[in-house]
Design an enzyme around this catalytic site. Structure first.
Site, PDB file in Angstrom:
ATOM      1  N   GLU A  69       0.834  -1.024  -0.028  1.00 22.86           N
ATOM      2  CA  GLU A  69       0.040  -0.101   0.106  1.00 22.86           C
ATOM      3  C   GLU A  69       0.844   1.277   0.007  1.00 22.86           C
ATOM      4  O   GLU A  69       0.610   2.207  -0.810  1.00 22.86           O
ATOM      5  CB  GLU A  69      -0.963  -0.036   1.010  1.00 22.86           C
ATOM      6  CG  GLU A  69      -1.869  -1.126   1.317  1.00 22.86           C
ATOM      7  CD  GLU A  69      -1.231  -2.388   1.789  1.00 22.86           C
ATOM      8  OE1 GLU A  69      -0.319  -2.841   1.890  1.00 22.86           O
ATOM      9  OE2 GLU A  69      -2.252  -3.009   2.662  1.00 22.86           O
TER      10      GLU A  69
ATOM     11  N   CYS B 210      -0.624  -0.311   7.450  1.00 21.08           N
ATOM     12  CA  CYS B 210      -1.532   0.312   6.101  1.00 21.08           C
ATOM     13  C   CYS B 210      -2.996   0.825   6.234  1.00 21.08           C
ATOM     14  O   CYS B 210      -3.099   1.819   5.482  1.00 21.08           O
ATOM     15  CB  CYS B 210      -1.299  -0.991   5.267  1.00 21.08           C
ATOM     16  SG  CYS B 210       0.239  -1.404   4.792  1.00 21.08           S
TER      17      CYS B 210
ATOM     18  N   ALA C  85       9.611 -39.688  -7.433  1.00 18.61           N
ATOM     19  CA  ALA C  85       9.693 -40.148  -8.755  1.00 18.61           C
ATOM     20  C   ALA C  85       9.202 -41.674  -8.988  1.00 18.61           C
ATOM     21  O   ALA C  85       9.926 -42.510  -7.795  1.00 18.61           O
ATOM     22  CB  ALA C  85      11.204 -39.805  -9.388  1.00 18.61           C
TER      23      ALA C  85
ATOM     24  N   ASP D 157      21.224 -42.667  -0.743  1.00 21.55           N
ATOM     25  CA  ASP D 157      21.012 -41.806  -2.131  1.00 21.55           C
ATOM     26  C   ASP D 157      22.277 -40.637  -1.777  1.00 21.55           C
ATOM     27  O   ASP D 157      22.612 -40.093  -2.638  1.00 21.55           O
ATOM     28  CB  ASP D 157      19.800 -40.964  -2.191  1.00 21.55           C
ATOM     29  CG  ASP D 157      18.646 -41.987  -2.732  1.00 21.55           C
ATOM     30  OD1 ASP D 157      18.852 -42.962  -2.921  1.00 21.55           O
ATOM     31  OD2 ASP D 157      17.531 -41.362  -2.874  1.00 21.55           O
TER      32      ASP D 157
ATOM     33  N   ARG E 292      21.325 -26.443  -6.675  1.00 22.47           N
ATOM     34  CA  ARG E 292      22.352 -26.174  -7.546  1.00 22.47           C
ATOM     35  C   ARG E 292      22.038 -25.893  -8.783  1.00 22.47           C
ATOM     36  O   ARG E 292      22.643 -25.323  -9.689  1.00 22.47           O
ATOM     37  CB  ARG E 292      23.754 -27.050  -7.120  1.00 22.47           C
ATOM     38  CG  ARG E 292      23.517 -28.622  -7.909  1.00 22.47           C
ATOM     39  CD  ARG E 292      24.479 -29.199  -7.197  1.00 22.47           C
ATOM     40  NE  ARG E 292      24.132 -30.682  -7.446  1.00 22.47           N
ATOM     41  CZ  ARG E 292      23.026 -31.335  -6.760  1.00 22.47           C
ATOM     42  NH1 ARG E 292      22.276 -30.789  -5.643  1.00 22.47           N
ATOM     43  NH2 ARG E 292      22.771 -32.699  -7.094  1.00 22.47           N
TER      44      ARG E 292
ATOM     45  N   GLU F  91      10.821 -35.311   0.278  1.00 24.59           N
ATOM     46  CA  GLU F  91      11.523 -35.930  -0.884  1.00 24.59           C
ATOM     47  C   GLU F  91      11.762 -37.514  -0.566  1.00 24.59           C
ATOM     48  O   GLU F  91      12.396 -38.086  -1.401  1.00 24.59           O
ATOM     49  CB  GLU F  91      12.820 -35.376  -1.305  1.00 24.59           C
ATOM     50  CG  GLU F  91      12.630 -33.989  -1.805  1.00 24.59           C
ATOM     51  CD  GLU F  91      13.748 -33.414  -2.898  1.00 24.59           C
ATOM     52  OE1 GLU F  91      14.269 -34.296  -3.454  1.00 24.59           O
ATOM     53  OE2 GLU F  91      14.024 -32.506  -3.023  1.00 24.59           O
TER      54      GLU F  91
ATOM     55  N   GLY G 130      12.056 -41.283   2.182  1.00 20.34           N
ATOM     56  CA  GLY G 130      11.618 -42.238   1.165  1.00 20.34           C
ATOM     57  C   GLY G 130      10.571 -42.844   1.373  1.00 20.34           C
ATOM     58  O   GLY G 130       9.420 -41.985   2.078  1.00 20.34           O
TER      59      GLY G 130
ATOM     60  N   SER H 117       4.028 -42.083   5.754  1.00 21.63           N
ATOM     61  CA  SER H 117       3.515 -41.746   7.052  1.00 21.63           C
ATOM     62  C   SER H 117       2.869 -40.481   7.108  1.00 21.63           C
ATOM     63  O   SER H 117       1.793 -40.100   7.496  1.00 21.63           O
ATOM     64  CB  SER H 117       4.666 -41.542   8.082  1.00 21.63           C
ATOM     65  OG  SER H 117       5.413 -42.628   8.253  1.00 21.63           O
TER      66      SER H 117
END
Ligand code: AOF
Ligand code: ZN
Length: 345
Positions: free
Chosen positions: A46, A82, A152, A199, A206, A281, A283, A289
Site C-alpha cells: 500500500e 497500512c 519419482a 542416495d 544447485r 522428498e 523415502g 507416514s
C-alpha cells in the site's frame, strides 16, 4: 485484483516469511498508482502504491479505490499499519483479495477501516489471492507448514530398485532441474534416514537460481555418518533424533520421542521453528507416514513412462487426492494432486 496478484508475484523469493502482496489504486477505471511488497522488512504494498501516484494525480486519491490482494495490516510491525495510511490518505473504498490470518491482523485491518468509515469489499478473487500465499496462509491459519510430498516412480509404480533399497535414476534431466526449482520455493526439505544414507543427496538447489532451503533429516539413533553431503556446512541442517538436543555451527539436533507420532512431532517442530513450508522428498516410508496421517497439501508425482522394474520398492499409496494438473516433460509425466481435506485454500 489480477494486476495486484501479478505485481505481488514479482517479489517471489524476496519476501518470505512475509506474504507477497500487491496493491493498485484506481480512479474512474484508470490506474493511478501501483505497488507491491518488494522485500522482507521493507514497506508494504500500500505504501509503494500510494507513493507511486504522480504529482498531477495526487488530488484524485480521496476519490479512488485501492485494491489490495491481502487485508491491509492493522499492527505496528517493521512498518506502521497500512489501514492507518489508507485512512490518513482519505481513500474511501478498499477492495480486499483475502483476509490476513496473521494473529496481529486477522480481521483487525478491515475493522479499523470500517470504523473510520471506509467502505470495504472483501474476497475479490479470493481463491487466487490465497493460492498466491498458500504457505503463509497455511502456516498462520492451520499452525503448521504447507506440506508438499514428492516422488519419482517407474511406469509400473516403483520408487526403488530390484532389491528394494537401491537407488534408481528415474527422472530425466529436465525434471531434475524442475525439482531444484521446487526446492528453492520451499523453506525446508525433508528426507528419511535411508534416503540420506543410500542416495547421499546434498539437497541443494544447485541446478536452479534461488535460495537453499533448510535441510531436514530424520535420524532417530544418530547413525548417519558425518561424511554425508547433507552434513556439509554450506546450508543449515536439522537432524530429528531421539538422543540429543543441541546446536553446533550449521547443525541443529532436534530431539523427538520414539513413537508413532513422529510426523506430527516434526510438523509441530517446524511450526515452532517458524518454517512455513516443507518439501518431503522420501523415502517411501516417510512419505507414507505423511499420507496416512493426512498431513499434506500437495503431492507431486514424476512418472518415467519408459522405465519398468520387475520387483523393487512400491511408491507410496495415496488415499485421497484430487488430480489438479497433469503435464508432460519429455519422457516424464508430472501429476499434481491437492489434498481435498486440508485445503486451506
Ligand atoms: C499489508 N501489506 O504489503 C504486506 C502485509 O513485519 P512487517 O511490519 O513487515 O509485517 C509483516 C506482516 O504484515 C505479515 O505477517 C502480514 O501479516 C502483513 N503483510 N500487510 O498490509 C503488505 N506484506
Ligand atoms: Zn501493511
Amino acid at each position: 485484483m489480477q494486476r495486484c496478484i501479478q505485481l505481488a508475484r514479482s517479489a517471489a523469493g524476496y519476501v518470505a516469511p512475509n506474504p507477497m502482496v500487491g496493491a493498485v489504486l484506481v480512479h474512474e477505471n484508470r490506474i493511478i498508482g501501483e505497488g507491491y511488497h518488494q522485500q522482507y522488512g521493507g514497506p508494504h504494498a500500500e505504501v509503494h502504491c500510494v507513493n507511486s501516484v504522480k504529482e498531477a494525480d495526487r488530488h484524485l486519491i480521496p476519490q479512488s479505490t485501492i485494491y489490495v490482494s491481502l487485508e491491509p495490516c492493522a499492527h505496528f510491525g517493521k512498518t506502521p499499519p497500512c489501514a492507518d495510511l489508507i485512512i490518513e490518505k482519505k481513500i474511501p473504498h478498499v477492495v480486499v483479495g483475502c483476509r490476513d490470518p496473521f494473529k496481529q491482523v486477522d480481521g483487525k485491518g478491515v475493522e479499523k477501516l470500517q470504523a473510520a468509515g471506509v467502505q470495504v469489499t472483501m474476497n475479490v478473487l479470493e481463491q487466487d489471492c490465497k493460492d498466491l500465499n498458500k504457505r503463509f496462509i497455511t502456516f498462520h491459519a492451520a499452525h503448521r507448514p504447507y506440506i508438499v510430498l514428492k516422488w519419482a516412480q517407474t511406469a509400473n509404480g516403483k520408487i526403488g530398485g530390484e532389491t528394494g533399497g537401491e537407488r534408481l535414476l528415474i527422472s530425466n534431466d529436465y525434471t531434475n532441474r524442475l525439482v531444484h526449482k521446487w526446492r528453492s520455493e520451499e523453506a525446508a526439505i525433508l528426507v528419511g534416514t535411508n534416503t540420506a544414507l543410500f542416495d547421499d543427496p546434498s539437497l541443494t538447489t544447485r541446478l536452479w537460481k534461488g535460495a537453499n532451503p533448510v535441510r531436514l533429516v530424520v535420524d532417530m539413533n544418530l547413525r548417519l555418518p558425518s561424511s554425508l553431503q547433507l552434513f556439509n556446512k554450506q546450508v543449515s541442517t536439522i537432524v530429528f533424533n531421539s538422543l540429543q538436543h543441541e546446536e553446533q555451527d550449521n547443525l541443529l539436533y532436534y530431539q523427538v520421542t520414539q513413537d508413532v507420532n513422529l510426523v506430527h512431532q516434526i510438523v509441530h517442530a517446524l511450526y515452532q521453528l517458524k518454517i512455513q513450508s516443507v518439501l518431503v522428498e522420501g523415502g517411501a516410508q516417510l512419505l507414507q507416514s505423511f499420507i496416512d496421517e493426512g498431513l499434506w497439501d500437495e503431492i507431486r508425482v514424476i512418472t518415467n513412462n519408459e522405465m519398468v522394474v520387475q520387483h523393487g520398492l512400491p511408491a507410496p499409496r495415496m488415499h485421497t487426492g484430487r488430480l489438479h494438473k497433469q503435464e508432460q516433460l519429455f519422457s516424464d509425466t508430472l501429476q499434481y494432486f491437492m489434498n481435498p481435506q486440508t485445503l486451506v485454500l
